[in-house]
Scaffold this motif. Structure first.
Motif, PDB file in Angstrom:
ATOM      1  N   GLU A  32       0.842  -1.209   0.000  1.00  0.00           N
ATOM      2  CA  GLU A  32       0.000   0.000   0.000  1.00  0.00           C
ATOM      3  C   GLU A  32       0.872   1.251   0.000  1.00  0.00           C
ATOM      4  OE1 GLU A  32      -3.894  -0.547   2.562  1.00  0.00           O
ATOM      5  OE2 GLU A  32      -2.240  -1.578   3.541  1.00  0.00           O
ATOM      6  N   ARG A  33       1.932   1.200   0.835  1.00  0.00           N
ATOM      7  CA  ARG A  33       2.841   2.352   0.905  1.00  0.00           C
ATOM      8  C   ARG A  33       3.602   2.532  -0.400  1.00  0.00           C
ATOM      9  NH1 ARG A  33       6.564   1.031   5.032  1.00  0.00           N
ATOM     10  NH2 ARG A  33       5.510  -0.949   5.393  1.00  0.00           N
ATOM     11  N   PHE A  34       3.960   1.403  -1.015  1.00  0.00           N
ATOM     12  CA  PHE A  34       4.640   1.468  -2.304  1.00  0.00           C
ATOM     13  C   PHE A  34       3.734   2.171  -3.335  1.00  0.00           C
ATOM     14  CE2 PHE A  34       4.833  -0.530  -6.525  1.00  0.00           C
ATOM     15  CZ  PHE A  34       6.103  -0.138  -6.923  1.00  0.00           C
ATOM     16  N   GLY A  35       2.468   1.753  -3.375  1.00  0.00           N
ATOM     17  CA  GLY A  35       1.517   2.371  -4.319  1.00  0.00           C
ATOM     18  C   GLY A  35       1.370   3.860  -4.063  1.00  0.00           C
ATOM     19  N   HIS A  36       1.268   4.230  -2.769  1.00  0.00           N
ATOM     20  CA  HIS A  36       1.120   5.641  -2.410  1.00  0.00           C
ATOM     21  C   HIS A  36       2.340   6.454  -2.848  1.00  0.00           C
ATOM     22  CE1 HIS A  36       1.860   9.049   0.337  1.00  0.00           C
ATOM     23  NE2 HIS A  36       0.560   9.284   0.168  1.00  0.00           N
ATOM     24  N   TRP A  37       3.531   5.921  -2.561  1.00  0.00           N
ATOM     25  CA  TRP A  37       4.746   6.689  -2.876  1.00  0.00           C
ATOM     26  C   TRP A  37       5.026   6.726  -4.376  1.00  0.00           C
ATOM     27  CZ3 TRP A  37       5.681  10.198   0.246  1.00  0.00           C
ATOM     28  CH2 TRP A  37       5.644  10.021   1.619  1.00  0.00           C
ATOM     29  N   LEU A  38       4.625   5.668  -5.077  1.00  0.00           N
ATOM     30  CA  LEU A  38       4.781   5.689  -6.538  1.00  0.00           C
ATOM     31  C   LEU A  38       3.889   6.791  -7.122  1.00  0.00           C
ATOM     32  CD1 LEU A  38       6.089   4.313  -8.994  1.00  0.00           C
ATOM     33  CD2 LEU A  38       4.124   2.786  -9.112  1.00  0.00           C
ATOM     34  N   LEU A  39       2.668   6.858  -6.586  1.00  0.00           N
ATOM     35  CA  LEU A  39       1.745   7.899  -7.044  1.00  0.00           C
ATOM     36  C   LEU A  39       2.259   9.283  -6.652  1.00  0.00           C
ATOM     37  CD1 LEU A  39      -1.160   8.045  -8.379  1.00  0.00           C
ATOM     38  CD2 LEU A  39      -1.992   8.479  -6.088  1.00  0.00           C
ATOM     39  N   ALA A  40       2.704   9.394  -5.397  1.00  0.00           N
ATOM     40  CA  ALA A  40       3.149  10.697  -4.892  1.00  0.00           C
ATOM     41  C   ALA A  40       4.384  11.188  -5.645  1.00  0.00           C
ATOM     42  CB  ALA A  40       3.446  10.587  -3.398  1.00  0.00           C
ATOM     43  N   SER A  41       5.380  10.310  -5.797  1.00  0.00           N
ATOM     44  CA  SER A  41       6.624  10.764  -6.442  1.00  0.00           C
ATOM     45  C   SER A  41       6.377  11.126  -7.903  1.00  0.00           C
ATOM     46  CB  SER A  41       7.714   9.698  -6.321  1.00  0.00           C
ATOM     47  OG  SER A  41       7.269   8.476  -6.872  1.00  0.00           O
ATOM     48  N   SER A  42       5.595  10.279  -8.603  1.00  0.00           N
ATOM     49  CA  SER A  42       5.328  10.601 -10.022  1.00  0.00           C
ATOM     50  C   SER A  42       4.493  11.875 -10.128  1.00  0.00           C
ATOM     51  CB  SER A  42       4.642   9.428 -10.719  1.00  0.00           C
ATOM     52  OG  SER A  42       3.460   9.084 -10.058  1.00  0.00           O
ATOM     53  N   PHE A  43       3.538  12.054  -9.205  1.00  0.00           N
ATOM     54  CA  PHE A  43       2.693  13.254  -9.274  1.00  0.00           C
ATOM     55  C   PHE A  43       3.509  14.517  -9.002  1.00  0.00           C
ATOM     56  CE2 PHE A  43      -0.205  16.452  -7.514  1.00  0.00           C
ATOM     57  CZ  PHE A  43      -1.103  16.535  -8.565  1.00  0.00           C
ATOM     58  N   LEU A  44       4.419  14.440  -8.037  1.00  0.00           N
ATOM     59  CA  LEU A  44       5.238  15.619  -7.743  1.00  0.00           C
ATOM     60  C   LEU A  44       6.095  16.005  -8.943  1.00  0.00           C
ATOM     61  CD1 LEU A  44       6.410  15.056  -4.051  1.00  0.00           C
ATOM     62  CD2 LEU A  44       4.747  16.712  -4.899  1.00  0.00           C
ATOM     63  N   VAL A  45       6.689  14.980  -9.587  1.00  0.00           N
ATOM     64  CA  VAL A  45       7.517  15.262 -10.761  1.00  0.00           C
ATOM     65  C   VAL A  45       6.640  15.779 -11.910  1.00  0.00           C
ATOM     66  CG1 VAL A  45       9.061  14.251 -12.475  1.00  0.00           C
ATOM     67  CG2 VAL A  45       9.256  13.566 -10.094  1.00  0.00           C
ATOM     68  N   LEU A  46       5.478  15.147 -12.092  1.00  0.00           N
ATOM     69  CA  LEU A  46       4.569  15.615 -13.144  1.00  0.00           C
ATOM     70  C   LEU A  46       4.111  17.044 -12.881  1.00  0.00           C
ATOM     71  CD1 LEU A  46       2.403  12.393 -13.595  1.00  0.00           C
ATOM     72  CD2 LEU A  46       3.714  13.497 -15.403  1.00  0.00           C
ATOM     73  N   GLY A  47       3.810  17.331 -11.611  1.00  0.00           N
ATOM     74  CA  GLY A  47       3.371  18.679 -11.251  1.00  0.00           C
ATOM     75  C   GLY A  47       4.451  19.712 -11.532  1.00  0.00           C
ATOM     76  N   LEU A  48       5.667  19.378 -11.115  1.00  0.00           N
ATOM     77  CA  LEU A  48       6.775  20.321 -11.290  1.00  0.00           C
ATOM     78  C   LEU A  48       7.078  20.553 -12.780  1.00  0.00           C
ATOM     79  CD1 LEU A  48       8.872  21.944  -9.634  1.00  0.00           C
ATOM     80  CD2 LEU A  48      10.441  20.032  -9.949  1.00  0.00           C
ATOM     81  N   THR A  49       7.196  19.455 -13.535  1.00  0.00           N
ATOM     82  CA  THR A  49       7.512  19.602 -14.963  1.00  0.00           C
ATOM     83  C   THR A  49       6.341  20.233 -15.724  1.00  0.00           C
ATOM     84  OG1 THR A  49       6.868  17.275 -15.239  1.00  0.00           O
ATOM     85  CG2 THR A  49       9.212  17.751 -15.082  1.00  0.00           C
TER      86      THR A  49
END
Lengths: 395, 44
Positions: free
Chosen positions: A164-181
């Motif tokens: 569950e934590r893996f899924g959350h962090w995969l979503l969070a890290s990709s979203f942060l990078v997507l948001g920034l770029t």
């Protein structure tokens, strides 16, 4: 002399009504059918107008005199008529380049999109993100950190499993990078070029685009993971009404009972799933230009149920050029992303500095039992009743 | 924080692989929108 005067007065008296009749019959008689100053001003003001007098004036080759005749022409279409045909998509075009958009040489709607993208989208987008950060800072100053009210037990409960934590962090890290770029792409021209110059921004923009396009797949995978893993726990139930009615206990002592996810977390979950899903769809449409038509069919369905009429609007145009599809996709992608970024700001705040003990849930997966009892009392009862020996242990 | 680090690694892995796979199967945005120019051909 008197006779001449009577004739002159009669002529001028008659001219007025004749001229008025002419202008009533053809408002563009004075320009020989071409657009008038009023037309130009109305168009510049963005007013809806019937411009069939332009769109239909594209010449008629069938009516052209043969070039073998006396005073024959080489065709029945003049240059202005050809340009009008190009502008209104009525020209018979053959292009060297292939692809769905190759034959649209002039697209008026592009200006509306460009102006909106460079103006209100940036202005209101920055207000939204800046305003959200400001509100969170104010909230922190007024409310402070939400502490664990009771005495800590020293015992830990497993709140989220590793997957569950893996899924959350995969979503969070990709979203942060997507948001920034994504923000670099959206605001770069206005914010970064004046600061870093064109050369540096070019490198940053090309890198951002590559990362944005490719990490999007990680976001989509993670979105599916968290949906599958958490959807059962995020279905609305009766406890949510009570939780919402008490405002989650944010401004009062004690917290309303909640299951694994409280109503606030459920709102975040469904925002991420629905808005994230919508962003993914429009992202795919932008990633593979002209392959995925989303807005034309959607507008047709909205027209069919009369949705535009609910807001006093005319039917939406369901026949969109390939470029218009991309423009709507870009705007929707950007607007929904900005809203989701603002929501995620609040989520990050409450999951880190805003609440004592909250980060542990996603950090180690183990939360303080007292924290769990205060914020998710029904869930703790459920978990300890099922597996008392394995879910609680000494820290 | 092991799950966090694994997730970061997975994000990088998926990003690189997605790019390679899409290019390999000619399904990249570049490949789907590019087309041979009518003037550039092997027959001169």
């Amino acid at each position: 002399m008197r006779f001449m005067l009577i004739v002159l007065i009669s002529v001028f008296a008659l001219l007025g009504p004749v001229a008025a009749q002419d202008s009533a019959a053809d408002p563009r008689a004075s320009t020989g059918g071409a657009q008038t100053l009023e037309d130009i001003l109305a168009r510049q003001a963005g007013q809806a107008m019937d411009d069939s007098f332009r769109s239909d004036a594209i010449g008629d080759p069938a009516r052209a005199a043969s070039k073998t005749d006396q005073l024959g022409t080489l065709g029945g279409v003049s240059d202005p008529e050809l340009w009008r045909a190009l502008r209104y998509g009525k020209a018979d075009i053959t292009t060297q380049s292939r692809g769905p958009a190759a034959k649209t040489l002039i697209q008026d709607g592009g200006m509306w999109w460009l102006e909106f993208r460079q103006g209100p989208l940036l202005t209101y987008g920055s207000y939204l993100l800046g305003g959200t950060l400001l509100l969170l800072a104010l909230f922190y100053l007024i409310r402070g950190r939400i502490r664990i009210d009771g005495e800590k037990t020293g015992r830990k409960i497993e709140r989220f499993k590793a997957f569950e934590r893996f899924g959350h962090w995969l979503l969070a890290s990709s979203f942060l990078v997507l948001g920034l770029t994504g923000l670099i792409s959206l605001f770069g021209r206005k914010v970064m070029i004046p600061t870093f110059g064109h050369d540096a921004f070019s490198t940053i923009a090309i890198g951002s685009k590559w990362v944005h396009n490719n990490i999007s797949w990680a976001f989509i995978v993670a979105l599916v993971i968290i949906f599958v893993v958490w959807v059962v726990h995020n279905l609305p139930d009766r406890t949510d009404l009570n939780w919402l009615a008490k405002g989650g206990g944010i401004f009062s002592k004690g917290h309303p009972p909640a299951k694994k996810f409280n109503a606030g977390q459920k709102l975040i979950f469904w925002s991420v799933i629905i808005l994230g899903g919508s962003i993914s769809l429009t992202g795919l449409s932008l990633l593979f230009p002209f392959d995925l038509q989303l807005f034309g069919p959607t507008f047709a369905k909205l027209n069919a149920i009369g949705a535009p009429g609910w807001f006093g609007m005319a039917d939406l145009s369901a026949t969109l050029s390939p470029q218009e599809e991309m423009q709507f996709a870009q705007l929707w992608h950007a607007i929904v992303s900005l809203v989701l970024i603002a929501i995620v700001f609040a989520h990050i705040y409450i999951g880190s500095v805003g609440m004592e003990g909250a980060f542990d849930a996603m950090g180690t997966g183990q939360v303080e039992e007292q924290w769990a009892r205060e914020h998710h009392s029904l869930w703790v009862d459920e978990v300890t009743a099922q597996k008392p020996a394995t879910t609680t242990k000494e820290a | 924080m092991k799950a966090f680090l694994v997730a970061i690694g997975a994000a990088v892995f998926i990003t690189v692989c997605a790019n390679l796979i899409l290019k390999q199967i000619n399904f990249s945005a570049e490949a789907t929108t590019a087309s041979p120019n009518a003037r550039v051909g092997t027959d001169g």
